[in-house]
Design a protein around this motif. Structure first.
Motif, PDB file in Angstrom:
ATOM      1  N   ALA A  61      51.480  71.045  85.217  1.00 50.73           N
ATOM      2  CA  ALA A  61      50.748  70.997  86.947  1.00 50.73           C
ATOM      3  C   ALA A  61      50.362  72.037  87.531  1.00 50.73           C
ATOM      4  CB  ALA A  61      52.555  69.870  87.667  1.00 50.73           C
ATOM      5  N   LEU A  62      50.521  73.322  86.460  1.00 52.14           N
ATOM      6  CA  LEU A  62      50.384  73.901  86.670  1.00 52.14           C
ATOM      7  C   LEU A  62      48.815  74.929  86.243  1.00 52.14           C
ATOM      8  CD1 LEU A  62      53.472  76.750  88.163  1.00 52.14           C
ATOM      9  CD2 LEU A  62      52.063  74.919  89.477  1.00 52.14           C
ATOM     10  N   GLU A  63      48.899  74.486  85.598  1.00 56.52           N
ATOM     11  CA  GLU A  63      47.790  74.495  84.311  1.00 56.52           C
ATOM     12  C   GLU A  63      46.740  75.466  85.167  1.00 56.52           C
ATOM     13  OE1 GLU A  63      46.075  76.173  81.733  1.00 56.52           O
ATOM     14  OE2 GLU A  63      47.912  75.390  80.698  1.00 56.52           O
ATOM     15  N   ASN A  64      45.576  76.287  84.902  1.00 59.22           N
ATOM     16  CA  ASN A  64      45.200  76.489  86.052  1.00 59.22           C
ATOM     17  C   ASN A  64      43.815  76.784  85.115  1.00 59.22           C
ATOM     18  OD1 ASN A  64      46.051  78.547  84.260  1.00 59.22           O
ATOM     19  ND2 ASN A  64      45.703  80.291  85.493  1.00 59.22           N
ATOM     20  N   VAL A 108      59.858  74.459  96.084  1.00 60.35           N
ATOM     21  CA  VAL A 108      58.871  73.462  96.748  1.00 60.35           C
ATOM     22  C   VAL A 108      58.583  72.884  95.965  1.00 60.35           C
ATOM     23  CG1 VAL A 108      59.643  75.595  98.308  1.00 60.35           C
ATOM     24  CG2 VAL A 108      57.357  74.573  97.110  1.00 60.35           C
ATOM     25  N   ALA A 109      58.660  71.364  96.806  1.00 59.88           N
ATOM     26  CA  ALA A 109      57.003  70.387  96.595  1.00 59.88           C
ATOM     27  C   ALA A 109      56.499  70.083  97.981  1.00 59.88           C
ATOM     28  CB  ALA A 109      57.878  68.817  96.383  1.00 59.88           C
ATOM     29  N   ASP A 139      43.619  71.735  90.980  1.00 67.07           N
ATOM     30  CA  ASP A 139      43.586  72.172  92.874  1.00 67.07           C
ATOM     31  C   ASP A 139      44.816  72.020  92.383  1.00 67.07           C
ATOM     32  OD1 ASP A 139      44.404  69.634  91.762  1.00 67.07           O
ATOM     33  OD2 ASP A 139      43.993  68.432  93.630  1.00 67.07           O
ATOM     34  N   HIS A 140      46.154  71.705  92.342  1.00 63.68           N
ATOM     35  CA  HIS A 140      47.947  71.747  92.373  1.00 63.68           C
ATOM     36  C   HIS A 140      47.891  73.154  91.108  1.00 63.68           C
ATOM     37  CE1 HIS A 140      52.286  70.726  92.622  1.00 63.68           C
ATOM     38  NE2 HIS A 140      52.095  70.932  90.948  1.00 63.68           N
ATOM     39  N   GLY A 141      47.385  73.407  90.721  1.00 64.42           N
ATOM     40  CA  GLY A 141      48.057  75.412  90.157  1.00 64.42           C
ATOM     41  C   GLY A 141      47.108  75.627  90.580  1.00 64.42           C
ATOM     42  N   ARG A 142      45.585  76.280  91.294  1.00 67.55           N
ATOM     43  CA  ARG A 142      45.390  77.294  91.808  1.00 67.55           C
ATOM     44  C   ARG A 142      46.583  76.905  93.574  1.00 67.55           C
ATOM     45  NH1 ARG A 142      40.628  74.338  93.363  1.00 67.55           N
ATOM     46  NH2 ARG A 142      40.539  74.720  90.852  1.00 67.55           N
ATOM     47  N   VAL A 161      56.642  76.456  92.679  1.00 71.63           N
ATOM     48  CA  VAL A 161      56.121  74.931  93.504  1.00 71.63           C
ATOM     49  C   VAL A 161      56.148  73.223  92.028  1.00 71.63           C
ATOM     50  CG1 VAL A 161      53.786  74.213  94.388  1.00 71.63           C
ATOM     51  CG2 VAL A 161      54.890  76.183  94.827  1.00 71.63           C
ATOM     52  N   LEU A 162      56.651  72.640  92.836  1.00 69.28           N
ATOM     53  CA  LEU A 162      56.794  71.774  91.553  1.00 69.28           C
ATOM     54  C   LEU A 162      55.316  70.344  92.531  1.00 69.28           C
ATOM     55  CD1 LEU A 162      60.676  71.489  90.889  1.00 69.28           C
ATOM     56  CD2 LEU A 162      58.537  72.545  89.284  1.00 69.28           C
ATOM     57  N   PRO A 163      55.222  69.636  91.616  1.00 66.29           N
ATOM     58  CA  PRO A 163      54.797  68.497  91.473  1.00 66.29           C
ATOM     59  C   PRO A 163      55.844  67.649  93.383  1.00 66.29           C
ATOM     60  CG  PRO A 163      54.524  68.834  89.120  1.00 66.29           C
ATOM     61  CD  PRO A 163      55.016  69.733  90.044  1.00 66.29           C
ATOM     62  N   SER A 164      56.961  67.309  92.087  1.00 67.03           N
ATOM     63  CA  SER A 164      58.046  66.885  92.526  1.00 67.03           C
ATOM     64  C   SER A 164      58.760  67.075  92.253  1.00 67.03           C
ATOM     65  CB  SER A 164      57.919  65.235  92.496  1.00 67.03           C
ATOM     66  OG  SER A 164      58.230  65.266  91.332  1.00 67.03           O
ATOM     67  N   MET A 165      60.704  67.042  93.289  1.00 70.14           N
ATOM     68  CA  MET A 165      61.497  67.039  93.395  1.00 70.14           C
ATOM     69  C   MET A 165      62.388  66.438  92.106  1.00 70.14           C
ATOM     70  SD  MET A 165      62.573  70.179  94.291  1.00 70.14           S
ATOM     71  CE  MET A 165      61.663  71.470  95.741  1.00 70.14           C
ATOM     72  N   PRO A 166      63.045  66.771  91.227  1.00 69.98           N
ATOM     73  CA  PRO A 166      63.398  66.245  90.335  1.00 69.98           C
ATOM     74  C   PRO A 166      64.782  65.405  90.856  1.00 69.98           C
ATOM     75  CG  PRO A 166      63.972  68.747  89.356  1.00 69.98           C
ATOM     76  CD  PRO A 166      63.145  68.379  90.718  1.00 69.98           C
ATOM     77  N   LEU A 167      65.098  63.924  90.552  1.00 66.48           N
ATOM     78  CA  LEU A 167      66.910  63.390  91.197  1.00 66.48           C
ATOM     79  C   LEU A 167      67.630  63.041  89.749  1.00 66.48           C
ATOM     80  CD1 LEU A 167      64.391  61.204  93.498  1.00 66.48           C
ATOM     81  CD2 LEU A 167      65.309  63.997  93.618  1.00 66.48           C
TER      82      LEU A 167
END
Length: 1004
Positions: free
Chosen positions: A660-663, A439-440, A851-854, A882-888
């Motif tokens: 992106a997921l660094e906490n 999911v994005a 905030d993104h990773g959390r 959970v991704l920042p955005s989907m690869p295209l």
């Protein structure tokens, strides 16, 4: 089918028709009960074209209900009691059945339809008073094209669709079963499939429609493995149908009494066919839900590994075509799409005319007005034999189930925090395919972390530390390096490396000659045990109560420390009970990375300034460098990629996901250089690289900072002579010559290449700057600018009578460092690091966003529960990424191949502490094939899936008699969360004893 059943009841009334455990019904008894039930149903309004819902567990009543509904001419709608309420309600709203038959113990709560509970006394009495023979009210002349049953299957549009199957194909199908499966009066057919799947209709039909015995069993007795083997042996099963993926989990010699074994629902591997075709008839059957169970049934398989397992030959009266896109029949040996036609074809999708017209199309090769079904399966016909090639769409066949990714994706998209969603079947571990959701997240407005978020972040780390130390009655002494594992490979960092790291910190603190010390985040006391004996007082705080309690007990046993060490359980931002302007040294070592953000850190530092006496200092150890985050993440991904043979593209995607997921909180040195502009009372800032000869993540990517409070007079190193590496000098000998000849009071050598980072920088450039697709060691250049080990400069300074400090180079020179030599003997320094920005940016510019990773971790957990409330258990992904955005791809469409592999690795996890936890941890490990499972490890993130979940639930039932639903494991997939449910779970009526593993404890 009911006419065939009634004929057998008249011909052999005393033959056993149905059994469940020790309960048996003859054909006459079963027919009489079904007749009584049918009379009652007619009184309730049952008639052809009306639906009757059946929400019953595996039971005799369920089979009686099916027969009774069919006798009335109505159609039955199976409703699995294990389905989530949202799913059942959706099916009922769409199907609108006349009523739903259920039982109180089924646990089904339905508001969308009238529900009748068959166990209620008034219902039992009313049915028992009905005639036992078929009468005019029941004996209806219904038409072959009227509906017999409706099954809901996964829908590509995101909504499950009801397939309406008529009576027309039942007779031809049963005739084919009789001829090809060799079923007779002595056969015993196991009902393995749930009523919710069409295979159950086949099992009921081939037994009761052909004069055999239908054997029922509890779900826990049907789990592939020992439970199923014992059931087949105990019940003398002769005919069994299983999906190949389930059969593959069984020992090849474990079903000696099964004469005919049918595989279907998914592709059967040739090796599996070879293994199981010896000593029995192994039949492959094929048919989507849109056909009356099976359209193709193979001859007995001979175990030829050289070719694909054939789908089979058409059942009686069925028509099968292999067509191209223009609906032309393809030549022998060519690939095409499989189309199915004949009396077994479904009427269509219930209340979905548009969708029906897309899948059920005109049959140009059949009788006028006939239709055929587009299966979506790509096949090849070779010498009259049809073999499966692949899908024409994204549909997944998973453990015998047909799953449309679109339905799961649509369910995810209905969550308000999800912007994009995708589902794939991955096999990142050989032999362990898993459904993975991606999911994005919808991006919230950019805001600074509020107090609630900060508290949540601190609480998360507190919980992690608490659970890590909660099981240790006493910490492991002054060298308790438990949990200090390498990020590169997950193994413990070498003891000599940890000792060097700890000694460098201790030496740095003791050189300050501390008197009154406060350590925020004292942890296991790694620094305290070494520094406290040299101080007048040592205060330590920590947010983990188990740590503080253990330290207090140990300090109390040491007279030399008992009166000078004061330990308090409180977080870093809490200054209650701490004396103001009392401490000359405050230590915050290996703690800042757990802070929720720069605002929180600034608040802690302002508190520290209040607690410091004039001239005091704050030592911040082990600050993770923001500049090197991508380098560090790439180095980790590189090492994993070499083991897993990932491509450059896959490695890049893994790095982006890690970023992106660094906490943990990472900071640029510029943040500390700018602190005097944000915090009143600071007199200077000293930023230095970590000391240490050992090269590891601690020395490569972390640094130390000392902040001086006003009242101190630190020596500034901003001025002095300067030599630029590779311009003025390019060796240590040239530096030594300059110092010996010029004897400058201060000399800065800037831009030295950092030998600690040489390999990682080269790997990063290979990943991010090369044009290669394949990741190989040859991509990393073996030659280049030789690096300088910072420790070599300390050795050089010592020989020449100088002091030296090493610090980061200017912004943009991430792989380089500066060394400043000075003659004055002092430990109080400032301006070691040289900033180019006298006017600082806002503090948040110098830190990573957490905030993104959390939010990603929280969202993944929320989505698992969200799906568990709406989808059947087999459709819930093993992991949600959970991704920042989907690869295209280049066309702007989702690039499914570019979706990164999930992190399905074990986390540091507590050991069991109760008998229930010990039992479950042992069973988790047994089912997953692992040596150990901690109580915080997720069953699904360790490789579990719906089949293994069934096996685990069966073992729990055998071990302690607790009837846990499979759904409980999907909702609470850890030992810690599942163990409390054992005491509240219903007790099994029969719980055979099983020998316990050595890791298990008997339950009280």
């Amino acid at each position: 089918m009911t006419q065939l059943f009634e004929a057998h009841a008249a011909r052999a009334p005393d033959a056993v028709a149905l059994c469940l455990g020790d309960e048996q019904l003859t054909y006459a008894e079963l027919n009489a009960r079904a007749n009584q039930f049918a009379h009652w149903l007619v009184e309730q309004g049952a008639a052809p074209e009306r639906l009757i819902g059946i929400a019953l567990p595996r039971s005799v009543d369920a089979i009686v209900a099916v027969l009774a509904v069919l006798k009335t001419g109505a159609a039955y709608l199976p409703l699995d009691p294990d389905y989530p309420r949202h799913r059942l309600e959706s099916m009922l709203r769409d199907a609108a059945p006349l009523l739903v038959l259920s039982s109180r113990d089924a646990g089904v709560e339905i508001s969308a339809a009238r529900t009748v509970y068959l166990g209620d006394a008034d219902v039992v009495a009313t049915i028992a008073a009905q005639p036992r023979q078929v009468g005019p009210a029941v004996q209806r002349a219904f038409q072959p094209l009227q509906i017999a049953y409706v099954l809901y299957t996964s829908g590509s549009t995101g909504v499950p669709k009801g397939v309406a199957i008529t009576h027309a194909g039942v007779g031809p199908l049963l005739c084919s079963y009789r001829d090809r499966l060799r079923i007779n009066a002595d056969s015993r057919v196991l009902q393995f499939a749930s009523l919710n799947f069409d295979a159950s209709f086949a099992e009921i039909g081939m037994a009761l429609g052909l004069g055999a015995c239908l054997v029922l069993a509890r779900a826990s007795d049907l789990v592939p493995g020992p439970a199923l083997v014992q059931t087949c042996q105990r019940q003398r099963i002769t005919h069994l149908a299983l999906p190949p993926s389930l059969l593959a989990t069984m020992a090849h010699d474990s079903l000696p009494g099964v004469r005919t074994l049918v595989v279907g629902g998914e592709t059967c591997p040739p090796q599996l066919a070879k293994t199981w075709s010896t000593g029995r008839r192994l039949i492959n059957a094929y048919g989507p839900t849109e056909i009356t169970v099976d359209a193709l049934i193979s001859a007995p398989l001979d175990g030829d590994e050289s070719s694909r397992v054939p789908l089979g030959e058409p059942v009686r009266e069925a028509r099968v075509y292999v067509l191209d896109e223009a609906l032309r029949q393809v030549a022998d040996g060519e690939e095409g799409e499989l189309y199915l036609a004949g009396p077994g074809l479904a009427r269509g999708y219930l209340h979905r005319a548009a969708l029906s017209s897309k899948r059920f199309v005109a049959d140009p090769y059949g009788p006028p007005g006939s239709r055929m079904y587009r299966s979506g399966d790509r096949v090849r016909r070779q010498a009259g034999c049809i073999s499966f090639v692949g899908r024409a769409d994204q549909q997944i066949k998973w453990h015998g189930l047909r799953i449309e990714p679109g339905e799961i994706e649509a369910c995810l998209l209905r969550h308000p925090e999800v912007a994009q969603a995708a589902l794939v079947l991955r096999e990142d571990r050989p032999g362990q395919p898993q459904l993975i959701g991606y999911v994005a997240q919808r991006q919230p407005a950019l805001e600074s972390p509020d107090e609630v978020a900060e508290v949540a972040h601190v609480s998360e780390w507190q919980h992690l530390h608490d659970r890590f130390y909660a099981d240790q009655a006493e910490l492991a002494g002054e060298e308790d390096f438990t949990g200090w594992n390498s990020s590169y490979d997950g193994t413990p960092i070498a003891l000599e490396h940890m000792r060097e790291w700890r000694q460098a910190t201790v030496d740095r603190v003791l050189a300050m000659q501390p008197g009154h010390v406060l350590e925020l985040g004292v942890g296991t006391g790694l620094v305290m045990w070494q520094v406290a004996p040299h101080c007048q007082s040592y205060w330590g705080t920590d947010f983990s109560r188990p740590v503080i309690d253990s330290l207090r007990d140990r300090v109390a046993r040491q007279p030399a420390l008992r009166d000078r060490v004061h330990l308090r359980h409180q977080p870093a931002h809490d200054g209650d009970g701490l004396p103001r302007e009392h401490f000359d040294t405050i230590i915050i070592n290996s703690v800042v990375m757990y802070f929720p953000g720069v605002d929180y850190l600034l608040g802690v530092l302002r508190l520290c300034v209040e607690l410091l006496a004039p001239g005091g200092r704050i030592y911040l150890g082990d600050i993770r460098s923001l500049r090197l985050l991508r380098c560090f993440a790439t180095a980790i991904a590189w090492q994993r990629a070499e083991t897993a043979r990932h491509s450059v593209g896959e490695t890049r995607r893994a790095v982006e996901q890690e970023l992106a997921l660094e906490n943990e909180l990472l900071l640029d040195p510029e943040f500390f250089a700018a602190l005097p502009a944000w915090i009143d009372g600071l007199a200077g800032v000293d930023i230095q690289l970590k000391r240490g000869r050992c090269h590891n993540e601690l020395t490569r990517h972390r640094y130390d900072v000392v902040l001086h409070k006003r009242g101190a007079s630190p020596v500034s190193l901003v001025e002095g002579a300067e030599l630029v590496w590779s311009q003025h000098v390019d060796s240590l000998e040239q530096i030594a010559t300059y110092l010996q000849s010029k004897k400058p009071p201060t000399l800065r050598v800037s831009g030295l290449p950092n030998a600690r980072l040489s390999d990682e920088i080269a790997a990063m450039r290979a990943v991010w700057e090369s044009g290669h697709d394949v990741l190989t060691r040859s991509l990393v250049p073996q030659a280049g600018i030789p690096g300088v080990d910072p420790e070599d400069l300390h050795g050089l300074a010592h020989r020449l009578g100088y002091q030296v400090v090493t610090t980061w180079a200017r912004v943009g020179q991430d792989d380089r460092f500066d060394a400043v030599f000075f003659a004055e003997q002092t430990q109080a320094l400032t301006d070691v690091y040289r900033t180019d920005h006298p006017i600082p940016l806002p503090p948040s510019n110098y830190a990573n966003r957490l905030d993104h990773g959390r939010g990603a971790r929280a969202l993944a957990a929320t989505l698992r529960s969200y799906l568990a409330e709406r989808l059947p258990a087999p459709m819930i992904p093993a992991a949600i990424v959970v991704l920042p955005s989907m690869p295209l791809n280049a066309n702007g469409k989702l690039d499914r191949a570019a979706l990164p592999a999930p992190e399905l690795s074990r986390q540091d996890s507590r050991e069991p502490s109760t008998p229930q936890e010990s039992l479950l941890a042992g069973l988790f490990a047994e089912v997953l094939g692992l040596d150990r499972v901690g109580i915080d490890d997720s069953f699904f993130e360790l490789g579990g899936h719906s089949l293994l979940a069934m096996r685990l639930v069966a073992l729990v039932r055998q071990a302690c008699g607790a009837e846990l639903p499979v759904r409980a494991l999907f909702e609470t997939p850890t030992v810690a969360a599942l163990a409390p449910q054992l005491d509240q779970a219903p007790r099994a009526t029969r719980a055979p004893l099983r020998p316990m593993r050595s890791t298990e404890q008997p339950l009280p």
